[in-house]
Design a protein around this motif. Structure first.
Motif, mmCIF file in Angstrom:
data_model
loop_
_atom_site.group_PDB
_atom_site.id
_atom_site.type_symbol
_atom_site.label_atom_id
_atom_site.label_comp_id
_atom_site.label_asym_id
_atom_site.label_seq_id
_atom_site.Cartn_x
_atom_site.Cartn_y
_atom_site.Cartn_z
ATOM 1 N N THR A 169 -17.351 13.254 -8.252
ATOM 2 C CA THR A 169 -16.011 13.747 -7.901
ATOM 3 C C THR A 169 -15.635 13.171 -6.545
ATOM 4 N N VAL A 170 -14.512 12.459 -6.506
ATOM 5 C CA VAL A 170 -14.050 11.803 -5.283
ATOM 6 C C VAL A 170 -12.744 12.452 -4.855
ATOM 7 N N PHE A 171 -12.635 12.738 -3.547
ATOM 8 C CA PHE A 171 -11.443 13.359 -2.985
ATOM 9 C C PHE A 171 -10.727 12.347 -2.100
ATOM 10 N N PHE A 172 -9.399 12.266 -2.238
ATOM 11 C CA PHE A 172 -8.581 11.323 -1.492
ATOM 12 C C PHE A 172 -7.411 12.058 -0.827
ATOM 13 N N VAL A 173 -6.832 11.407 0.188
ATOM 14 C CA VAL A 173 -5.508 11.780 0.675
ATOM 15 C C VAL A 173 -4.630 10.538 0.623
ATOM 16 N N MET A 174 -3.356 10.753 0.340
ATOM 17 C CA MET A 174 -2.398 9.649 0.278
ATOM 18 C C MET A 174 -1.006 10.211 0.474
ATOM 19 N N PRO A 175 -0.050 9.357 0.879
ATOM 20 C CA PRO A 175 1.333 9.835 0.969
ATOM 21 C C PRO A 175 1.773 10.434 -0.359
ATOM 22 N N LEU A 176 2.459 11.562 -0.284
ATOM 23 C CA LEU A 176 2.877 12.251 -1.499
ATOM 24 C C LEU A 176 3.693 11.339 -2.406
ATOM 25 N N ALA A 177 4.510 10.477 -1.805
ATOM 26 C CA ALA A 177 5.357 9.577 -2.599
ATOM 27 C C ALA A 177 4.536 8.577 -3.411
ATOM 28 N N ASP A 178 3.292 8.337 -2.985
ATOM 29 C CA ASP A 178 2.439 7.365 -3.689
ATOM 30 C C ASP A 178 1.636 7.990 -4.817
ATOM 31 N N PHE A 179 1.661 9.320 -4.924
ATOM 32 C CA PHE A 179 0.778 9.967 -5.887
ATOM 33 C C PHE A 179 1.109 9.589 -7.331
ATOM 34 N N ALA A 180 2.376 9.654 -7.701
ATOM 35 C CA ALA A 180 2.752 9.336 -9.088
ATOM 36 C C ALA A 180 2.408 7.892 -9.459
ATOM 37 N N PRO A 181 2.750 6.892 -8.611
ATOM 38 C CA PRO A 181 2.336 5.517 -8.939
ATOM 39 C C PRO A 181 0.816 5.363 -9.022
#
Length: 206
Positions: A169-181
């Motif tokens: 299980t890997v946990f990430f953070v990213m800009p919310l706008a990038d989540f769908a792509p």
């Protein structure tokens, strides 16, 4: 709730002297009203012998307040609040302490002095651009683990934790706008075998 906002990077102090009156500006990031109140209490204790501790704050919730703390109405708190508003800074509290120098500055002089000191403190603290980020969890098998991490890093996601049990299980953070792509491309990259799950959101500096 917006997808981003501006705040101050760090605590900072700046000083300005006008006709022997000493003005000390102190600014601090603050996300909640208790944080604001704790900072105000700290400044008041540090400068308990000062004539005035003028302040203003703005929070992302829409809460805002300013105080002249004994100065003529509108000559202290409002100018400090105006500095925060013109800079579009929120989740921040700014205090300007005045040690009276024996010479009256007049209403216009006070407005200019408090505004200038607030500007100096804000400039010293620096402005941080905060963006809303998605907290993401992806579960995969061991065979795909390294490919997943490389894919995520190339996409611009930041790995925050990896847990090894029967699966990875890997946990990430990213800009919310990038989540769908990210979800769409990960689905294609893994031939439909791996999916990303958003488990939360937070604000972080861009």
């Amino acid at each position: 709730m917006p997808d981003g906002y501006l705040t101050v990077k760090r605590f900072a102090e700046a000083e300005f002297t006008e006709k022997r009156s000493r003005f000390i500006g102190a600014v601090m990031p603050a996300d909640t009203l208790p944080e604001v109140e704790a900072f105000l209490d700290s400044v008041r204790k540090t400068h308990r012998d000062a004539r005035h501790n003028v302040f203003a704050y703005r929070l992302l919730t829409g809460a805002k307040r300013c105080s002249d703390d004994g100065e003529p109405q509108g000559t202290g708190g409002m100018p400090v609040l105006n500095v925060l508003e013109k800079a579009q800074v929120t989740n921040a509290v700014l205090v300007v302490t005045r040690y009276f120098g024996g010479v009256l500055l007049g209403a216009g002089g006070l407005v200019r002095a408090y505004s200038h000191t607030a500007h100096l403190a804000l400039e010293k603290a620096g402005i941080a651009v905060m963006e809303k980020q998605a907290l993401v969890r992806v579960e995969t098998d061991y065979a795909f683990h390294e490919k997943l991490e490389a894919f995520a890093e190339n996409f611009g996601a930041k790995i925050t934790d990896t847990r090894f049990t029967e699966r990875v299980t890997v946990f990430f953070v990213m800009p919310l706008a990038d989540f769908a792509p990210f979800c769409a491309q990960l689905f294609d990259f893994s031939a439909g075998k791996v999916k990303a799950e958003k488990i939360g959101e937070k604000f972080a500096e861009k």
